[in-house]
Design a protein around this motif. Structure first.
Motif, PDB file in Angstrom:
ATOM      1  N   SER A 153      31.626  17.723  49.089  1.00 32.44           N
ATOM      2  CA  SER A 153      31.078  16.929  50.191  1.00 32.44           C
ATOM      3  C   SER A 153      30.638  15.547  49.722  1.00 32.44           C
ATOM      4  O   SER A 153      30.587  14.609  50.520  1.00 32.44           O
ATOM      5  CB  SER A 153      29.923  17.664  50.877  1.00 32.44           C
ATOM      6  OG  SER A 153      28.782  17.694  50.050  1.00 32.44           O
ATOM      7  N   THR A 154      30.361  15.397  48.433  1.00 29.01           N
ATOM      8  CA  THR A 154      29.979  14.078  47.927  1.00 29.01           C
ATOM      9  C   THR A 154      31.186  13.151  47.826  1.00 29.01           C
ATOM     10  O   THR A 154      31.016  11.940  47.739  1.00 29.01           O
ATOM     11  CB  THR A 154      29.291  14.161  46.540  1.00 29.01           C
ATOM     12  OG1 THR A 154      30.230  14.596  45.563  1.00 29.01           O
ATOM     13  CG2 THR A 154      28.088  15.091  46.575  1.00 29.01           C
ATOM     14  N   THR A 155      32.399  13.711  47.852  1.00 26.39           N
ATOM     15  CA  THR A 155      33.595  12.873  47.742  1.00 26.39           C
ATOM     16  C   THR A 155      34.388  12.800  49.047  1.00 26.39           C
ATOM     17  O   THR A 155      35.003  11.785  49.325  1.00 26.39           O
ATOM     18  CB  THR A 155      34.515  13.360  46.603  1.00 26.39           C
ATOM     19  OG1 THR A 155      34.928  14.697  46.871  1.00 26.39           O
ATOM     20  CG2 THR A 155      33.812  13.296  45.261  1.00 26.39           C
ATOM     21  N   VAL A 156      34.382  13.876  49.855  1.00 31.76           N
ATOM     22  CA  VAL A 156      35.170  13.872  51.098  1.00 31.76           C
ATOM     23  C   VAL A 156      34.325  14.126  52.344  1.00 31.76           C
ATOM     24  O   VAL A 156      34.861  14.279  53.439  1.00 31.76           O
ATOM     25  CB  VAL A 156      36.344  14.877  51.044  1.00 31.76           C
ATOM     26  CG1 VAL A 156      37.324  14.512  49.946  1.00 31.76           C
ATOM     27  CG2 VAL A 156      35.861  16.309  50.914  1.00 31.76           C
ATOM     28  N   GLY A 157      33.025  14.188  52.191  1.00 31.99           N
ATOM     29  CA  GLY A 157      32.142  14.400  53.343  1.00 31.99           C
ATOM     30  C   GLY A 157      32.383  15.741  54.018  1.00 31.99           C
ATOM     31  O   GLY A 157      32.651  16.746  53.353  1.00 31.99           O
ATOM     32  N   THR A 158      32.324  15.737  55.324  1.00 31.01           N
ATOM     33  CA  THR A 158      32.443  16.996  56.065  1.00 31.01           C
ATOM     34  C   THR A 158      33.847  17.582  56.029  1.00 31.01           C
ATOM     35  O   THR A 158      34.045  18.739  56.406  1.00 31.01           O
ATOM     36  CB  THR A 158      32.006  16.824  57.534  1.00 31.01           C
ATOM     37  OG1 THR A 158      32.846  15.835  58.152  1.00 31.01           O
ATOM     38  CG2 THR A 158      30.540  16.430  57.628  1.00 31.01           C
TER      39      THR A 158
END
Length: 178
Positions: free
Chosen positions: A115-120
């Motif tokens: 989630s820190t790289t592609v979000g939701t």
């Protein structure tokens, strides 16, 4: 985000890891996610024991993974692909029934890190992990980004015997205990 500590006074133990791409369209030559995993693990001192590609087919996936599980030379298996929600994505369905022990925390950590790289968009993956026999199996999405996230955020540390306070390598000699 995640804290990793290593006891660099301990000698490193390289593992033999097999990588399986699950795809109806990729070949060994065009499997960039599997190639990335191979390069990342080798850069960290591990050995890519074998690499393969199978179609999005439950029986092909199981046959390839079980061929490696029964090989005492292979310490861990990483699959890439087939974890989404399309009708052909069946890697979790193929492998989760084979897990003697499911690794729920792997999925949780994968989604937190991802989630820190592609979000939701991390919700679109059904990444999972578990133990089949005495072999750790990690089921990753087929993108290079997801494979990098899983290796750099989780697997690099847990597959390194120097990682503190604990790691999977320390458990390997005890996996056959009954």
């Amino acid at each position: 985000m995640f804290k990793s500590e290593f006891d660099l006074d301990r000698p490193f133990t390289p593992l033999k890891i097999a990588v399986l791409a699950v795809s109806d369209t990729r070949t060994l030559e065009t499997d960039t996610a599997g190639a990335l995993l191979k390069s990342l693990m080798e850069a960290d001192g591990h050995v890519c024991a074998d690499r393969g590609v199978v179609r999005d087919d439950i029986h092909q996936i199981r046959n390839a993974v079980m061929g490696w599980v029964v090989n005492p030379e292979i310490d861990a298996i990483i699959t890439t692909g087939g974890t989404g929600f399309s009708g052909r994505d069946v890697t979790p369905e193929a492998l989760e029934p084979l897990f003697q022990k499911r690794m729920d925390g792997f999925s949780v950590l994968f989604h937190q890190y991802s989630s820190t790289t592609v979000g939701t968009s991390t919700l679109q993956s059904r990444a999972t992990g578990g133990l089949i026999g005495e072999t750790f199996v990690f089921v990753l999405p087929g993108s290079r980004g997801a494979c990098r996230d899983a290796w750099e955020g989780i697997l690099r540390a847990q597959l390194d015997n120097r990682h503190k306070p604990c790691n999977f390598v320390e458990l390997m000699p005890r996996l056959a205990e009954r």
